[in-house]
Write a protein that holds these residues in place. Structure first.
Motif, PDB file in Angstrom:
ATOM      1  N   VAL A 243      -8.125   2.058  -7.114  1.00 60.17           N
ATOM      2  CA  VAL A 243      -7.460   0.882  -7.639  1.00 60.17           C
ATOM      3  C   VAL A 243      -7.337  -0.367  -6.623  1.00 60.17           C
ATOM      4  O   VAL A 243      -6.879   0.192  -5.590  1.00 60.17           O
ATOM      5  CB  VAL A 243      -6.056   1.256  -8.194  1.00 60.17           C
ATOM      6  N   VAL A 244      -7.177  -1.497  -6.728  1.00 61.02           N
ATOM      7  CA  VAL A 244      -7.087  -2.784  -5.818  1.00 61.02           C
ATOM      8  C   VAL A 244      -5.925  -3.268  -6.392  1.00 61.02           C
ATOM      9  O   VAL A 244      -5.795  -3.943  -7.550  1.00 61.02           O
ATOM     10  CB  VAL A 244      -8.228  -3.554  -5.631  1.00 61.02           C
ATOM     11  N   GLN A 245      -4.752  -3.260  -5.528  1.00 59.08           N
ATOM     12  CA  GLN A 245      -3.533  -4.044  -5.980  1.00 59.08           C
ATOM     13  C   GLN A 245      -3.025  -5.188  -5.138  1.00 59.08           C
ATOM     14  O   GLN A 245      -3.314  -4.919  -3.624  1.00 59.08           O
ATOM     15  CB  GLN A 245      -2.430  -2.815  -6.136  1.00 59.08           C
ATOM     16  N   ARG A 246      -2.734  -6.101  -5.584  1.00 61.84           N
ATOM     17  CA  ARG A 246      -2.296  -7.238  -4.553  1.00 61.84           C
ATOM     18  C   ARG A 246      -0.937  -6.977  -4.102  1.00 61.84           C
ATOM     19  O   ARG A 246       0.034  -6.588  -5.078  1.00 61.84           O
ATOM     20  CB  ARG A 246      -2.267  -8.535  -5.346  1.00 61.84           C
ATOM     21  N   SER A 247      -0.608  -6.867  -2.816  1.00 71.42           N
ATOM     22  CA  SER A 247       0.924  -6.479  -2.351  1.00 71.42           C
ATOM     23  C   SER A 247       1.583  -7.542  -1.833  1.00 71.42           C
ATOM     24  O   SER A 247       2.779  -7.450  -1.592  1.00 71.42           O
ATOM     25  CB  SER A 247       0.757  -5.208  -1.227  1.00 71.42           C
ATOM     26  N   ALA A 248       0.800  -8.891  -1.638  1.00 70.61           N
ATOM     27  CA  ALA A 248       1.370  -9.965  -1.170  1.00 70.61           C
ATOM     28  C   ALA A 248       0.635 -11.031  -1.653  1.00 70.61           C
ATOM     29  O   ALA A 248      -0.655 -11.103  -1.787  1.00 70.61           O
ATOM     30  CB  ALA A 248       1.680  -9.912   0.424  1.00 70.61           C
ATOM     31  N   ARG A 249       1.350 -12.282  -1.775  1.00 66.60           N
ATOM     32  CA  ARG A 249       0.732 -13.275  -2.545  1.00 66.60           C
ATOM     33  C   ARG A 249       0.077 -14.440  -1.380  1.00 66.60           C
ATOM     34  O   ARG A 249      -1.035 -15.128  -1.684  1.00 66.60           O
ATOM     35  CB  ARG A 249       1.563 -13.882  -3.552  1.00 66.60           C
ATOM     36  N   HIS A 250       1.008 -14.785  -0.624  1.00 66.90           N
ATOM     37  CA  HIS A 250       0.725 -15.661   0.532  1.00 66.90           C
ATOM     38  C   HIS A 250       1.249 -15.386   1.888  1.00 66.90           C
ATOM     39  O   HIS A 250       2.341 -15.290   1.805  1.00 66.90           O
ATOM     40  CB  HIS A 250       0.963 -17.067   0.035  1.00 66.90           C
ATOM     41  N   PRO A 251       0.421 -15.137   2.645  1.00 70.63           N
ATOM     42  CA  PRO A 251      -0.958 -15.066   2.718  1.00 70.63           C
ATOM     43  C   PRO A 251      -1.325 -13.869   1.762  1.00 70.63           C
ATOM     44  O   PRO A 251      -0.538 -12.760   2.053  1.00 70.63           O
ATOM     45  CB  PRO A 251      -1.516 -14.725   4.024  1.00 70.63           C
ATOM     46  N   ALA A 252      -2.130 -13.747   1.240  1.00 69.08           N
ATOM     47  CA  ALA A 252      -2.621 -12.660   0.428  1.00 69.08           C
ATOM     48  C   ALA A 252      -3.133 -11.312   0.972  1.00 69.08           C
ATOM     49  O   ALA A 252      -3.510 -11.420   2.067  1.00 69.08           O
ATOM     50  CB  ALA A 252      -3.903 -13.015  -0.633  1.00 69.08           C
ATOM     51  N   ARG A 253      -2.418 -10.301   0.377  1.00 73.99           N
ATOM     52  CA  ARG A 253      -2.861  -8.677   1.105  1.00 73.99           C
ATOM     53  C   ARG A 253      -3.132  -7.883  -0.141  1.00 73.99           C
ATOM     54  O   ARG A 253      -2.542  -8.095  -1.177  1.00 73.99           O
ATOM     55  CB  ARG A 253      -1.638  -8.287   1.786  1.00 73.99           C
ATOM     56  N   PHE A 254      -4.076  -6.982   0.082  1.00 72.55           N
ATOM     57  CA  PHE A 254      -4.396  -5.999  -1.071  1.00 72.55           C
ATOM     58  C   PHE A 254      -4.444  -4.807  -0.303  1.00 72.55           C
ATOM     59  O   PHE A 254      -4.678  -4.630   0.835  1.00 72.55           O
ATOM     60  CB  PHE A 254      -5.686  -6.357  -1.579  1.00 72.55           C
ATOM     61  N   ARG A 255      -3.997  -3.736  -1.343  1.00 76.64           N
ATOM     62  CA  ARG A 255      -4.371  -2.273  -0.698  1.00 76.64           C
ATOM     63  C   ARG A 255      -5.124  -1.806  -1.635  1.00 76.64           C
ATOM     64  O   ARG A 255      -5.195  -1.825  -2.852  1.00 76.64           O
ATOM     65  CB  ARG A 255      -3.037  -1.595  -0.680  1.00 76.64           C
ATOM     66  N   PHE A 256      -6.090  -0.853  -1.173  1.00 75.99           N
ATOM     67  CA  PHE A 256      -7.194  -0.008  -1.897  1.00 75.99           C
ATOM     68  C   PHE A 256      -6.661   1.478  -2.052  1.00 75.99           C
ATOM     69  O   PHE A 256      -6.560   1.856  -0.814  1.00 75.99           O
ATOM     70  CB  PHE A 256      -8.656  -0.114  -1.269  1.00 75.99           C
ATOM     71  N   VAL A 257      -6.579   2.120  -3.116  1.00 78.37           N
ATOM     72  CA  VAL A 257      -5.757   3.473  -3.135  1.00 78.37           C
ATOM     73  C   VAL A 257      -6.906   4.299  -3.921  1.00 78.37           C
ATOM     74  O   VAL A 257      -7.494   3.468  -4.857  1.00 78.37           O
ATOM     75  CB  VAL A 257      -4.562   3.500  -3.629  1.00 78.37           C
ATOM     76  N   SER A 258      -6.802   5.542  -3.804  1.00 74.10           N
ATOM     77  CA  SER A 258      -7.847   6.451  -4.566  1.00 74.10           C
ATOM     78  C   SER A 258      -7.053   6.681  -5.915  1.00 74.10           C
ATOM     79  O   SER A 258      -6.014   6.171  -6.309  1.00 74.10           O
ATOM     80  CB  SER A 258      -8.163   7.625  -4.011  1.00 74.10           C
ATOM     81  N   ALA A 259      -7.665   7.656  -6.667  1.00 68.08           N
ATOM     82  CA  ALA A 259      -7.242   7.763  -7.935  1.00 68.08           C
ATOM     83  C   ALA A 259      -5.825   8.606  -7.836  1.00 68.08           C
ATOM     84  O   ALA A 259      -4.915   8.440  -8.768  1.00 68.08           O
ATOM     85  CB  ALA A 259      -7.876   8.608  -8.938  1.00 68.08           C
ATOM     86  N   ASP A 260      -5.555   9.205  -6.683  1.00 66.82           N
ATOM     87  CA  ASP A 260      -4.504  10.168  -6.693  1.00 66.82           C
ATOM     88  C   ASP A 260      -3.673   9.258  -5.808  1.00 66.82           C
ATOM     89  O   ASP A 260      -2.447   9.977  -5.276  1.00 66.82           O
ATOM     90  CB  ASP A 260      -4.846  11.555  -6.314  1.00 66.82           C
ATOM     91  N   GLY A 261      -3.689   8.144  -5.554  1.00 65.90           N
ATOM     92  CA  GLY A 261      -2.680   7.471  -4.655  1.00 65.90           C
ATOM     93  C   GLY A 261      -3.203   7.389  -3.162  1.00 65.90           C
ATOM     94  O   GLY A 261      -2.378   6.791  -2.336  1.00 65.90           O
ATOM     95  N   GLU A 262      -4.078   8.075  -2.578  1.00 64.41           N
ATOM     96  CA  GLU A 262      -4.451   8.272  -1.291  1.00 64.41           C
ATOM     97  C   GLU A 262      -4.883   6.707  -0.850  1.00 64.41           C
ATOM     98  O   GLU A 262      -5.747   6.365  -1.451  1.00 64.41           O
ATOM     99  CB  GLU A 262      -5.293   9.233  -0.983  1.00 64.41           C
ATOM    100  N   PRO A 263      -4.316   6.295   0.437  1.00 66.20           N
ATOM    101  CA  PRO A 263      -4.653   5.036   0.715  1.00 66.20           C
ATOM    102  C   PRO A 263      -6.338   5.078   1.263  1.00 66.20           C
ATOM    103  O   PRO A 263      -6.695   5.852   1.927  1.00 66.20           O
ATOM    104  CB  PRO A 263      -3.995   4.754   2.083  1.00 66.20           C
ATOM    105  N   LEU A 264      -6.925   4.012   0.780  1.00 62.81           N
ATOM    106  CA  LEU A 264      -8.439   3.903   1.225  1.00 62.81           C
ATOM    107  C   LEU A 264      -8.551   2.721   2.295  1.00 62.81           C
ATOM    108  O   LEU A 264      -9.507   2.706   3.198  1.00 62.81           O
ATOM    109  CB  LEU A 264      -9.142   3.659   0.181  1.00 62.81           C
ATOM    110  N   GLY A 265      -7.842   1.710   2.284  1.00 60.18           N
ATOM    111  CA  GLY A 265      -7.922   0.655   3.282  1.00 60.18           C
ATOM    112  C   GLY A 265      -7.046  -0.568   2.790  1.00 60.18           C
ATOM    113  O   GLY A 265      -6.132  -0.298   1.896  1.00 60.18           O
ATOM    114  N   GLU A 266      -7.155  -1.472   3.460  1.00 63.39           N
ATOM    115  CA  GLU A 266      -6.096  -2.846   3.083  1.00 63.39           C
ATOM    116  C   GLU A 266      -7.017  -4.076   3.609  1.00 63.39           C
ATOM    117  O   GLU A 266      -7.890  -3.918   4.295  1.00 63.39           O
ATOM    118  CB  GLU A 266      -5.012  -2.912   3.816  1.00 63.39           C
TER     119      GLU A 266
END
Length: 324
Positions: A243-266
Motif C-alpha cells: 500500500v502507498v499512503q500519502r503521509s504529508a501533503r506539502h512537501p509531499a511524503r509517502f510511505r510504502f508498507v506491505s500487506a501486514d503493515g511492515e514498512p518497505l520504504g518512503e
C-alpha cells in the motif's frame, strides 16, 4: 506541481481575456457596425474626479441616422471640440458611435500593449525555463549506473518510448479502504477537498501490464473527497501486496508498507514537487524521480529491493494523481 500549473495557467488566461476585452470590442464594433454620417452637436469637458490638475476628458454628443431611416442621438467617440457642427463619418456598433480608426485609441493601445508585454515576457520565461529543464534532464540522465525510465499518466516507458508498464482499467476485487497499519490520527494530514471530477469516493481499479502485454499486478486507487489518496497494489489473485499512503501533503511524503503493515520504504518530494526521492527501510536512496516537461524521469538503482519493486511501479503510474 500540477495544481500550481493549473492555477497559473488559469490566471494567465483570465488576464489575457481581461486585457484584450476592450480592444476586441473596439474591433468588432468597427467591423460589424453600420456606417453613418454623424453631426457633432456639442462637447463638454469633464475634469477627473479628485484630480488636482487640469486633466480630464471631453465628451461629445451628436445625431445620426440609422439604416432604417430612424434618427439617433448619443455619445460620439473619437471627436473633440473642433468637430462641433461638423459632419463626420462614424461606425455604430456595440460601443456606440465612433469616428476614426479604433486601433489608434488609447484603450486599444494600452490593452494590446499590456498583452504584448505580459505574454511576451511570459513566453520568454517559459522558453528559458524549458531550456533549463532540458539541461537539468541531461544532467540527471548523465548519472552513471541504474535504469532510466519515463513516467506519464498510466504509462511507464523506456527513454526511447518502448513499453515498460501500462495501466488499463479493469474489473476485479477491490480492497477495503484504509490499508494496513493506518497512521495514527495525530499524524494524519487534514482532510482536503479534491478538485471536481478527480475523486470518485471508491477504488479506481486497473491492471498493470508489462512490456510483453501480460498482466503484472492490479492497482486500486482511493482518491475521494474526504481522505488523503492511497494506492493498493494487489497480485493477480486479488491479494494486497503493498500500500502507498500519502503521509504529508506539502512537501509531499509517502510511505510504502506491505500487506501486514511492515514498512518497505518512503518517498519525499522537494518543496517545488519537481524531485522525489525514494528510500528503503535502511535509508538508502533507491529511486529518484524528476519532473520533466511533460513526464517524469525515473532512475532505478540496481539494488532496488524486490519487495519494493511493484510499489514503485504503481507509484510511477499514478504519480500525478497522488501529488494533487
Amino acid at each position: 506541481m500540477t495544481r500550481v500549473r493549473i492555477i497559473a495557467i488559469g490566471m494567465l488566461v483570465a488576464f489575457a481575456l481581461a486585457s484584450l476585452a476592450y480592444p476586441a470590442l473596439l474591433i468588432s464594433s468597427h467591423a460589424f457596425g453600420y456606417s453613418a454620417g454623424a453631426r457633432v452637436t456639442e462637447c463638454h469637458y469633464r475634469p477627473s474626479s479628485g484630480s488636482r490638475t487640469s486633466s480630464g476628458t471631453t465628451r461629445c454628443d451628436g445625431t445620426w441616422t440609422a439604416p432604417g431611416g430612424e434618427p439617433r442621438r448619443g455619445h460620439i467617440s473619437g471627436v473633440d471640440d473642433d468637430d462641433v457642427s461638423r459632419e463626420v463619418p462614424v461606425r455604430v456598433g456595440l460601443l456606440g458611435a465612433r469616428a476614426g480608426n479604433p486601433a489608434a485609441t488609447p484603450g486599444f493601445v494600452i490593452g494590446v500593449g499590456w498583452f504584448t508585454v505580459v505574454y511576451g515576457g511570459t513566453g520568454l520565461l517559459l522558453w528559458r525555463g524549458r531550456a533549463r529543464r532540458k539541461a537539468a534532464e541531461a544532467r540527471f540522465l548523465a548519472v552513471p549506473g541504474g535504469t532510466f525510465l519515463r513516467a506519464r499518466p498510466a504509462r511507464v516507458t523506456t527513454l526511447d518510448g518502448g513499453p515498460h508498464l501500462t495501466l488499463r482499467r479493469s474489473e476485479g476485487p477491490r480492497p477495503a479502504r484504509g490499508g494496513p497499519a493506518p497512521l495514527p490520527r495525530t499524524d494524519r494530514p487534514t482532510p482536503f477537498r479534491s478538485p471536481a471530477g478527480i475523486g470518485t469516493g471508491r477504488g479506481e481499479f486497473g491492471t498493470a501490464h508489462g512490456p510483453d502485454e501480460r498482466p503484472r499486478f492490479h492497482l486500486s486507487l482511493f482518491d475521494d473527497e474526504d481522505h488523503e489518496p492511497e494506492l493498493h497494489v494487489l497480485d493477480l489473485a486479488g491479494t494486497t501486496r503493498a500500500v502507498v499512503q500519502r503521509s504529508a501533503r506539502h512537501p509531499a511524503r509517502f510511505r510504502f508498507v506491505s500487506a501486514d503493515g511492515e514498512p518497505l520504504g518512503e518517498a519525499r518530494a522537494n518543496r517545488l514537487h519537481s524531485r522525489i526521492t525514494v528510500t528503503d527501510t535502511e535509508g538508502r536512496e533507491v529511486v529518484t524521480l524528476r519532473a520533466g516537461t511533460r513526464s517524469w524521469l525515473v532512475r532505478l538503482d540496481p539494488n532496488v529491493p524486490s519487495r519494493l519493486d511493484e510499489a514503485i511501479g504503481a507509484f510511477a503510474l499514478h504519480i500525478g494523481r497522488l501529488l494533487l
